[in-house]
Design an enzyme around this catalytic site. Structure first.
Site, mmCIF file in Angstrom:
data_model
loop_
_atom_site.group_PDB
_atom_site.id
_atom_site.type_symbol
_atom_site.label_atom_id
_atom_site.label_comp_id
_atom_site.label_asym_id
_atom_site.label_seq_id
_atom_site.Cartn_x
_atom_site.Cartn_y
_atom_site.Cartn_z
ATOM 1 C CB SER A 1 -73.096 77.977 43.433
ATOM 2 O OG SER A 1 -72.349 77.603 44.081
ATOM 3 C CG ASP B 1 -68.031 74.174 48.745
ATOM 4 O OD1 ASP B 1 -68.811 75.107 48.470
ATOM 5 O OD2 ASP B 1 -68.160 73.862 47.402
ATOM 6 C CG HIS C 1 -70.008 82.143 45.199
ATOM 7 N ND1 HIS C 1 -71.335 82.400 44.772
ATOM 8 C CD2 HIS C 1 -69.738 80.451 45.354
ATOM 9 C CE1 HIS C 1 -71.764 81.261 44.829
ATOM 10 N NE2 HIS C 1 -71.054 80.062 45.094
#
Length: 233
Positions: free
Chosen positions: A122, A137, A159
């Site tokens: 990630s 993010d 993701h």
């Protein structure tokens, strides 16, 4: 010769932490007795100590000890002497801010480029790219620089989610966001679905894992790349 594994996620739905990657990691860290874990991406909910302990418990199952980078009085020295690295997920803005503030981004890059194995998941994978501009993010902090390690000549969108044709959500899809990025930037982007990763061995870069990857190039229609394919731009 670079030895890098950049995964979309640490945990697949319904599985234990890193479970889907453990068979790969046993070979990836072959001959390594201890790795340095970089916990700086987590802004809250779990302390650096607890985050490191979670990683330590998992790596103990394959016979590898783990020490958190935050525990060293001279983290640059710890990086210089390390046998291997793992940077976990969390918030990429925070991770990049911390690494730049501590003057560790370039130190880590140089060490990894000598062939010391580097695992990212990630946010820890995002910093393997050219810069952090394709993170999902929120900008909870303001890094001094968006530049990351540049271990690969493209960016990762971890993701990655495909558009849902049945959704009534009116906001932008992930694909639309990446296309917006390419209006102002020409850096290639690889959309990594859950269960997928990028494998770097020297100058050879390939896709890996259980899913195809989605490839985005400026001025070109996105396309699918099967697992096990070389990545050359």
């Amino acid at each position: 010769m670079k030895n890098v594994l950049l995964a979309s996620t640490s945990t697949l739905y319904g599985e234990e932490y890193l479970a889907y990657l453990l068979p790969e990691l046993s070979a990836f860290f072959a001959g390594v007795s201890e790795i340095i874990f970089i916990p700086f991406a987590r802004p809250g909910g779990i302390s650096h100590d607890d985050y490191t302990e979670k990683v330590r418990e998992t790596f103990a199952t394959i016979g590898i000890n783990v020490r958190g980078l935050h525990t060293f009085p001279e983290p640059d020295v710890a990086i210089a002497e390390a046998e291997g690295f793992f940077t976990g997920g969390g918030n990429t803005f925070l991770l990049v801010q911390q690494l730049h503030n501590l003057n560790l981004m370039e130190v880590l890059k140089q060490k990894v480029e000598t062939g010391i194995p580097y695992l990212g998941t990630s946010a820890g994978s995002n910093i393997g790219g050219v810069n952090m501009k394709n993170t999902n993010d929120m900008p909870i902090v303001y890094p001094s620089d968006f530049t990351t390690m540049g271990l690969i000549p493209f960016n990762i969108n971890a993701h990655y989610l495909d558009p849902d044709p049945t959704s009534t959500h009116n906001g932008e899809t992930r694909e639309m966001r990446i296309k917006e990025f390419h209006v102002c930037n020409d850096t290639p982007v690889v959309g990594l679905r859950e269960g997928s990763w990028i494998r770097v061995k020297g100058e050879t870069i390939t896709t890996a894992g259980s899913k195809n990857s989605r490839i985005f190039l400026a001025g070109t229609a996105p396309y699918e790349l099967p697992s096990g394919s070389p990545l050359k731009f």
